[in-house]
Design an enzyme around this catalytic site. Sequence first.
Site, mmCIF file in Angstrom:
data_model
loop_
_atom_site.group_PDB
_atom_site.id
_atom_site.type_symbol
_atom_site.label_atom_id
_atom_site.label_comp_id
_atom_site.label_asym_id
_atom_site.label_seq_id
_atom_site.Cartn_x
_atom_site.Cartn_y
_atom_site.Cartn_z
ATOM 1 C CG ASN A 19 52.919 -14.881 -95.290
ATOM 2 O OD1 ASN A 19 52.048 -14.014 -95.435
ATOM 3 N ND2 ASN A 19 53.301 -15.311 -94.100
ATOM 4 C CE1 TYR B 11 51.597 -32.554 -94.346
ATOM 5 C CE2 TYR B 11 50.233 -34.344 -95.155
ATOM 6 C CZ TYR B 11 51.386 -33.589 -95.241
ATOM 7 O OH TYR B 11 52.314 -33.862 -96.216
ATOM 8 C CG LEU C 31 58.384 -15.242 -96.251
ATOM 9 C CD1 LEU C 31 57.484 -16.242 -96.939
ATOM 10 C CD2 LEU C 31 59.733 -15.854 -95.956
ATOM 11 C CB THR D 225 60.611 -31.620 -89.443
ATOM 12 O OG1 THR D 225 60.245 -30.890 -90.624
ATOM 13 C CG2 THR D 225 59.419 -31.712 -88.516
ATOM 14 N N GLY D 226 63.525 -29.971 -90.218
ATOM 15 C CA GLY D 226 64.699 -30.052 -91.088
ATOM 16 C C GLY D 226 65.975 -30.141 -90.271
ATOM 17 C CE LYS E 206 51.425 -30.177 -97.213
ATOM 18 N NZ LYS E 206 52.576 -29.533 -97.868
HETATM 19 P P1 NAD Z 1 60.435 -32.628 -93.944
HETATM 20 O O1 NAD Z 1 59.762 -32.530 -92.619
HETATM 21 O O2 NAD Z 1 61.705 -33.366 -94.031
HETATM 22 O O3 NAD Z 1 60.647 -31.183 -94.547
HETATM 23 C C1 NAD Z 1 59.838 -30.074 -94.244
HETATM 24 C C2 NAD Z 1 60.756 -28.873 -94.044
HETATM 25 O O4 NAD Z 1 59.944 -27.723 -93.824
HETATM 26 C C3 NAD Z 1 61.653 -29.017 -92.812
HETATM 27 O O5 NAD Z 1 62.969 -28.627 -93.149
HETATM 28 C C4 NAD Z 1 61.027 -28.065 -91.793
HETATM 29 O O6 NAD Z 1 61.965 -27.565 -90.876
HETATM 30 C C5 NAD Z 1 60.432 -27.003 -92.695
HETATM 31 N N1 NAD Z 1 59.275 -26.301 -92.126
HETATM 32 C C6 NAD Z 1 58.158 -26.831 -91.569
HETATM 33 N N2 NAD Z 1 57.292 -25.876 -91.228
HETATM 34 C C7 NAD Z 1 57.877 -24.687 -91.563
HETATM 35 C C8 NAD Z 1 57.485 -23.341 -91.451
HETATM 36 N N3 NAD Z 1 56.306 -22.981 -90.928
HETATM 37 N N4 NAD Z 1 58.342 -22.366 -91.886
HETATM 38 C C9 NAD Z 1 59.545 -22.710 -92.423
HETATM 39 N N5 NAD Z 1 59.966 -23.985 -92.559
HETATM 40 C C10 NAD Z 1 59.140 -24.963 -92.132
HETATM 41 O O7 NAD Z 1 59.349 -33.239 -94.937
HETATM 42 P P2 NAD Z 1 59.504 -33.811 -96.408
HETATM 43 O O8 NAD Z 1 59.188 -35.247 -96.350
HETATM 44 O O9 NAD Z 1 60.775 -33.365 -97.029
HETATM 45 O O10 NAD Z 1 58.274 -33.089 -97.114
HETATM 46 C C11 NAD Z 1 58.442 -31.893 -97.859
HETATM 47 C C12 NAD Z 1 57.095 -31.436 -98.400
HETATM 48 O O11 NAD Z 1 56.527 -32.464 -99.217
HETATM 49 C C13 NAD Z 1 56.077 -31.140 -97.295
HETATM 50 O O12 NAD Z 1 55.349 -29.991 -97.648
HETATM 51 C C14 NAD Z 1 55.175 -32.355 -97.307
HETATM 52 O O13 NAD Z 1 53.867 -32.040 -96.914
HETATM 53 C C15 NAD Z 1 55.228 -32.782 -98.768
HETATM 54 N N6 NAD Z 1 54.980 -34.224 -98.889
HETATM 55 C C16 NAD Z 1 55.928 -35.139 -98.530
HETATM 56 C C17 NAD Z 1 55.657 -36.503 -98.639
HETATM 57 C C18 NAD Z 1 56.691 -37.540 -98.270
HETATM 58 O O14 NAD Z 1 56.410 -38.742 -98.420
HETATM 59 N N7 NAD Z 1 57.861 -37.201 -97.825
HETATM 60 C C19 NAD Z 1 54.407 -36.924 -99.097
HETATM 61 C C20 NAD Z 1 53.455 -35.959 -99.422
HETATM 62 C C21 NAD Z 1 53.767 -34.610 -99.331
#
Ligand code: NAD
Length: 344
Positions: free
Chosen positions: A109, A155, A71, A45-46, A159
């Site tokens: 990991n 999810y 890793l 998703t990045g 978590k």
């Molecule tokens: P995002 O989707 O923008 O970022 C997640 C990143 O993780 C992406 O770059 C994606 O490519 C990478 N990724 C996903 N699965 C992966 C894997 N198996 N191996 C390697 N890379 C992987 O999301 P965000 O909003 O930036 O959230 C970041 C973290 O914060 C997440 O763990 C999310 O659960 C947590 N979080 C975010 C929010 C929010 O409101 N944004 C709220 C609660 C928790």
Amino acid sequence: MSINTKNNTIKTIVVTGGAGFIGSHLCEYHINQGHKVICIDNFLTGSRKNIERWRGAENFQLIEQDICEALEIDEPIDAIYNLACAASPVHYQADPVHTMMSNVVGTRNLLLLAEQHGARFLQASTSEVYGDPEQHPQSETYWGHVNCTGPRACYDEGKRAAEALCFDFLRAGRVDARVTRIFNTYGPRMRPDDGRIISNLVTQAIEGKPLTIYGSGNQTRSFCYVSDMVCGLVAMMNMTPNRGLPINLGNPQEFTVNELAELVLMLVPTNSKVVYKPLPVDDPQRRKPDIRRAQKILNWQPQVPLGEGLLKTIAWFASVADRRVTPRKPDAIVTKAHFARSAL
Ligand code: NAD
């Protein structure tokens, strides 16, 4: 704020999910502090755009890898932030098994990597561990109300399992692990297609489409601007000694979804109107963090009011859509609460 260990300044920091929304801001923070950042991301998703400004920089390294794979890093590491997980329902439900495995196998990991390097470890957990909460606001002592068989379980339960792993490694004295529970965070570098409420409403307003509200719109959310979140995550990593407690990070100012839509319509020049659609399964009704623990232990609380953060976020989405949007001048009386810092 800079990260300090007992004796010296941390030099090498791993950010998993560093190409994502919050992760890229965290990378930026540490690079600006003069640290080296190793970003691990599989670009699920990045976005490469989020990190391209550091391509070729000496203090930035990208490891393109899924954290579900073992890793190895050959140089010393001081701290690991684990943010790698799709975060919006539309993305984490696309491959629910992978979401669960990212949280369970991936976190294990990374904990092993932290153990090997003697690095501090911070897990980005979530307010979703409280499920559809029966307690309001949600404090860390609340155990939650989660449907373990529903479509959000990959999810929420993933978590929760990741948190359990962190505390098992901590109790066993294997890793200095820390757990933050992040509540709704917003700001530049969010994806327009992530289906989250702020991305949806702002994008729809910019494109002149109807603003979609699921349910009555009376459900509440609390929105934390991303720069506040980054400060909270850094404060958590800095915490000395590790208090061994999960800590909520979020903005406790609560808004109904209808209020948010009104604010967006006030700030974006648009003819869009609101349309209502049925509420998705297990959608929480109320969300508001109790941040007393963060205030007391981390001396942290959010600084950016919703109106101020929204203006920056609107500018970001307008740039992504390649639209020139001059936000309307907000009505001073109506938006007073939205812009007030003192409302916390
Ligand atoms: P995002 O989707 O923008 O970022 C997640 C990143 O993780 C992406 O770059 C994606 O490519 C990478 N990724 C996903 N699965 C992966 C894997 N198996 N191996 C390697 N890379 C992987 O999301 P965000 O909003 O930036 O959230 C970041 C973290 O914060 C997440 O763990 C999310 O659960 C947590 N979080 C975010 C929010 C929010 O409101 N944004 C709220 C609660 C928790």
